[in-house]
Motif scaffolding. Structure first.
Motif, PDB file in Angstrom:
ATOM      1  N   ALA A 197       0.835  -1.207   0.000  1.00  0.00           N
ATOM      2  CA  ALA A 197       0.000   0.000   0.000  1.00  0.00           C
ATOM      3  C   ALA A 197       0.867   1.253   0.000  1.00  0.00           C
ATOM      4  O   ALA A 197       1.844   1.349   0.743  1.00  0.00           O
ATOM      5  CB  ALA A 197      -0.921  -0.002   1.214  1.00  0.00           C
ATOM      6  N   ALA A 198       0.487   2.207  -0.846  1.00  0.00           N
ATOM      7  CA  ALA A 198       1.278   3.437  -0.988  1.00  0.00           C
ATOM      8  C   ALA A 198       1.007   4.407   0.158  1.00  0.00           C
ATOM      9  O   ALA A 198      -0.122   4.546   0.621  1.00  0.00           O
ATOM     10  CB  ALA A 198       0.952   4.104  -2.322  1.00  0.00           C
ATOM     11  N   LEU A 199       2.053   5.071   0.601  1.00  0.00           N
ATOM     12  CA  LEU A 199       1.959   6.106   1.635  1.00  0.00           C
ATOM     13  C   LEU A 199       2.044   7.454   0.931  1.00  0.00           C
ATOM     14  O   LEU A 199       3.079   7.793   0.343  1.00  0.00           O
ATOM     15  CB  LEU A 199       3.103   5.935   2.628  1.00  0.00           C
ATOM     16  N   VAL A 200       0.959   8.207   0.946  1.00  0.00           N
ATOM     17  CA  VAL A 200       0.889   9.457   0.189  1.00  0.00           C
ATOM     18  C   VAL A 200       0.437  10.576   1.124  1.00  0.00           C
ATOM     19  O   VAL A 200      -0.700  10.575   1.598  1.00  0.00           O
ATOM     20  CB  VAL A 200      -0.106   9.337  -0.991  1.00  0.00           C
ATOM     21  N   ALA A 201       1.310  11.519   1.382  1.00  0.00           N
ATOM     22  CA  ALA A 201       0.961  12.641   2.261  1.00  0.00           C
ATOM     23  C   ALA A 201       0.190  13.706   1.480  1.00  0.00           C
ATOM     24  O   ALA A 201       0.420  13.915   0.290  1.00  0.00           O
ATOM     25  CB  ALA A 201       2.224  13.248   2.859  1.00  0.00           C
ATOM     26  N   GLY A 202      -0.718  14.364   2.158  1.00  0.00           N
ATOM     27  CA  GLY A 202      -1.507  15.417   1.541  1.00  0.00           C
ATOM     28  C   GLY A 202      -2.427  16.039   2.575  1.00  0.00           C
ATOM     29  O   GLY A 202      -2.664  15.469   3.640  1.00  0.00           O
ATOM     30  N   GLU A 203      -2.963  17.197   2.244  1.00  0.00           N
ATOM     31  CA  GLU A 203      -3.741  17.960   3.225  1.00  0.00           C
ATOM     32  C   GLU A 203      -4.923  17.172   3.774  1.00  0.00           C
ATOM     33  O   GLU A 203      -5.115  17.073   4.991  1.00  0.00           O
ATOM     34  CB  GLU A 203      -4.243  19.259   2.597  1.00  0.00           C
ATOM     35  N   ARG A 204      -5.741  16.595   2.908  1.00  0.00           N
ATOM     36  CA  ARG A 204      -6.999  15.982   3.364  1.00  0.00           C
ATOM     37  C   ARG A 204      -6.748  14.693   4.138  1.00  0.00           C
ATOM     38  O   ARG A 204      -7.359  14.451   5.182  1.00  0.00           O
ATOM     39  CB  ARG A 204      -7.920  15.728   2.176  1.00  0.00           C
ATOM     40  N   GLN A 205      -5.857  13.846   3.637  1.00  0.00           N
ATOM     41  CA  GLN A 205      -5.643  12.566   4.302  1.00  0.00           C
ATOM     42  C   GLN A 205      -4.792  12.681   5.564  1.00  0.00           C
ATOM     43  O   GLN A 205      -4.861  11.833   6.453  1.00  0.00           O
ATOM     44  CB  GLN A 205      -5.025  11.542   3.346  1.00  0.00           C
ATOM     45  N   CYS A 206      -3.994  13.744   5.652  1.00  0.00           N
ATOM     46  CA  CYS A 206      -3.126  13.905   6.826  1.00  0.00           C
ATOM     47  C   CYS A 206      -3.802  14.668   7.963  1.00  0.00           C
ATOM     48  O   CYS A 206      -3.367  14.559   9.115  1.00  0.00           O
ATOM     49  CB  CYS A 206      -1.833  14.641   6.439  1.00  0.00           C
ATOM     50  N   LYS A 207      -4.836  15.449   7.642  1.00  0.00           N
ATOM     51  CA  LYS A 207      -5.392  16.385   8.621  1.00  0.00           C
ATOM     52  C   LYS A 207      -5.762  15.717   9.940  1.00  0.00           C
ATOM     53  O   LYS A 207      -5.420  16.196  11.014  1.00  0.00           O
ATOM     54  CB  LYS A 207      -6.610  17.103   8.036  1.00  0.00           C
ATOM     55  N   TYR A 208      -6.468  14.597   9.880  1.00  0.00           N
ATOM     56  CA  TYR A 208      -6.896  13.928  11.111  1.00  0.00           C
ATOM     57  C   TYR A 208      -6.208  12.568  11.292  1.00  0.00           C
ATOM     58  O   TYR A 208      -6.671  11.735  12.067  1.00  0.00           O
ATOM     59  CB  TYR A 208      -8.420  13.733  11.102  1.00  0.00           C
ATOM     60  N   CYS A 209      -5.110  12.351  10.583  1.00  0.00           N
ATOM     61  CA  CYS A 209      -4.435  11.053  10.652  1.00  0.00           C
ATOM     62  C   CYS A 209      -3.817  10.829  12.027  1.00  0.00           C
ATOM     63  O   CYS A 209      -3.141  11.708  12.575  1.00  0.00           O
ATOM     64  CB  CYS A 209      -3.357  10.966   9.573  1.00  0.00           C
ATOM     65  N   LEU A 210      -4.020   9.656  12.572  1.00  0.00           N
ATOM     66  CA  LEU A 210      -3.504   9.334  13.903  1.00  0.00           C
ATOM     67  C   LEU A 210      -2.011   9.040  13.882  1.00  0.00           C
ATOM     68  O   LEU A 210      -1.375   8.994  14.937  1.00  0.00           O
ATOM     69  CB  LEU A 210      -4.250   8.109  14.456  1.00  0.00           C
ATOM     70  N   ALA A 211      -1.450   8.833  12.683  1.00  0.00           N
ATOM     71  CA  ALA A 211      -0.045   8.440  12.587  1.00  0.00           C
ATOM     72  C   ALA A 211       0.843   9.531  11.993  1.00  0.00           C
ATOM     73  O   ALA A 211       1.995   9.272  11.646  1.00  0.00           O
ATOM     74  CB  ALA A 211       0.072   7.168  11.743  1.00  0.00           C
ATOM     75  N   LYS A 212       0.343  10.767  11.887  1.00  0.00           N
ATOM     76  CA  LYS A 212       1.099  11.774  11.146  1.00  0.00           C
ATOM     77  C   LYS A 212       2.424  12.149  11.816  1.00  0.00           C
ATOM     78  O   LYS A 212       3.359  12.554  11.135  1.00  0.00           O
ATOM     79  CB  LYS A 212       0.251  13.011  10.889  1.00  0.00           C
ATOM     80  N   LYS A 213       2.524  11.977  13.122  1.00  0.00           N
ATOM     81  CA  LYS A 213       3.780  12.330  13.790  1.00  0.00           C
ATOM     82  C   LYS A 213       4.908  11.367  13.423  1.00  0.00           C
ATOM     83  O   LYS A 213       6.084  11.704  13.544  1.00  0.00           O
ATOM     84  CB  LYS A 213       3.580  12.338  15.312  1.00  0.00           C
ATOM     85  N   GLU A 214       4.550  10.152  12.988  1.00  0.00           N
ATOM     86  CA  GLU A 214       5.556   9.149  12.650  1.00  0.00           C
ATOM     87  C   GLU A 214       5.613   8.854  11.152  1.00  0.00           C
ATOM     88  O   GLU A 214       6.312   7.945  10.727  1.00  0.00           O
ATOM     89  CB  GLU A 214       5.266   7.828  13.382  1.00  0.00           C
ATOM     90  N   CYS A 215       4.896   9.611  10.345  1.00  0.00           N
ATOM     91  CA  CYS A 215       4.741   9.280   8.929  1.00  0.00           C
ATOM     92  C   CYS A 215       5.959   9.711   8.105  1.00  0.00           C
ATOM     93  O   CYS A 215       6.258  10.909   8.027  1.00  0.00           O
ATOM     94  CB  CYS A 215       3.485   9.949   8.377  1.00  0.00           C
TER      95      CYS A 215
END
Length: 271
Positions: A197-215
């Motif tokens: 599965a691809a890991l793709v950062a962006g405004e909408r998917q990152c906004k409430y992501c629980l893992a953004k601090k480690e992404c």
């Protein structure tokens, strides 16, 4: 029973828009605890009242928004069933459904039906407009669940978001349209379940992501911003790259600041 226990760790329809944008988000968030924001808590209260008016007390602002949600719901029903005031549909609130083999689940805010026509409703209480009903992956996922469970002739799904204008509706009918909806949903799910599965950062998917601090993908976005030289010397291509990265990076910076405040509140010498 909380929502995570009820879902048994399986994907929820509410995640489908974000995992469409970032398939690896499904794995990245697994096992992480969700921390609700004040806006989310307000939305939860309003949803609880809409399900059961005796379940919670709302302040005047919350009550006004809840009543507007109900008024918009009735407006949708009258569009679907012009004789709604004389002949009411059967309505189920907060109905959780599971796809085959419990592969994923979804909880519609309401599912109404009459004469083979089903209406799926999703209330949004925030001021930031979400995707319209026609192109909304969450509603696609809910629609596939209703098709799987009830075998409807026609499905109308709607987004009710009073702070952003009138409800948006989209209707599908016939085997071809319903099969296309299922294919869209399963395509998103297959990509998210894949070990690649691809890991793709962006405004909408990152906004409430629980893992953004480690992404790592979000860290790469941050590096894109951090390596800049003089802003005045940026080329058009560089500016486009930076502007694409900036919203997600801002969210990460905000999360880091909030974490720092928490650490200092617990121990003033922590940092």
């Amino acid at each position: 029973m909380n929502d995570i226990d009820e879902r048994k760790g399986r994907p929820s329809a509410s995640k489908f828009e974000s995992i469409k944008l970032c398939p690896a988000k499904l794995h990245m968030e697994k096992g992480r605890e969700n921390v609700s924001s004040p806006a989310a808590l307000k939305g939860t209260k309003i949803h609880a009242w809409l399900e059961d008016k005796d379940s919670t007390e709302l302040d005047s602002g919350e009550m006004d928004l809840a009543v507007r949600c109900l008024e918009d719901r009735d407006k949708v029903f009258r569009m679907v069933w012009p004789d709604y005031d004389e002949l009411k549909p059967h309505v189920q609130n907060e109905l959780r459904l599971w796809y085959r083999s419990n592969r994923y689940s979804g909880m519609a805010d309401f599912v109404a039906h009459r004469d083979g026509h089903y209406v799926i409703g999703d209330y949004k209480t925030g001021p930031i407009k979400v995707s319209d009903a026609g192109g909304n992956p969450q509603l696609d996922a809910l629609t596939a669940l209703v098709i799987n469970k009830f075998k409807p002739n026609t499905v109308t799904r709607c987004i009710i978001q009073p702070l952003c204008g009138q409800p948006t509706l989209h209707t599908i009918s016939g085997k071809r349209e319903m099969a296309a909806c299922r294919r869209r949903v399963l395509s998103i799910l297959r990509r998210a379940e894949s070990k690649d599965a691809a890991l793709v950062a962006g405004e909408r998917q990152c906004k409430y992501c629980l893992a953004k601090k480690e992404c790592p993908a979000l860290r790469e976005k941050m590096y894109t911003v951090a390596k800049l030289g003089k802003v005045e010397s940026l080329t058009t291509t560089q500016m486009v790259e930076v502007m694409d990265a900036l919203p997600a990076v801002k969210d990460l910076c905000k999360a880091l600041e909030e974490r720092a405040k928490e650490m200092l509140a617990a121990d003033s010498d922590a940092l």
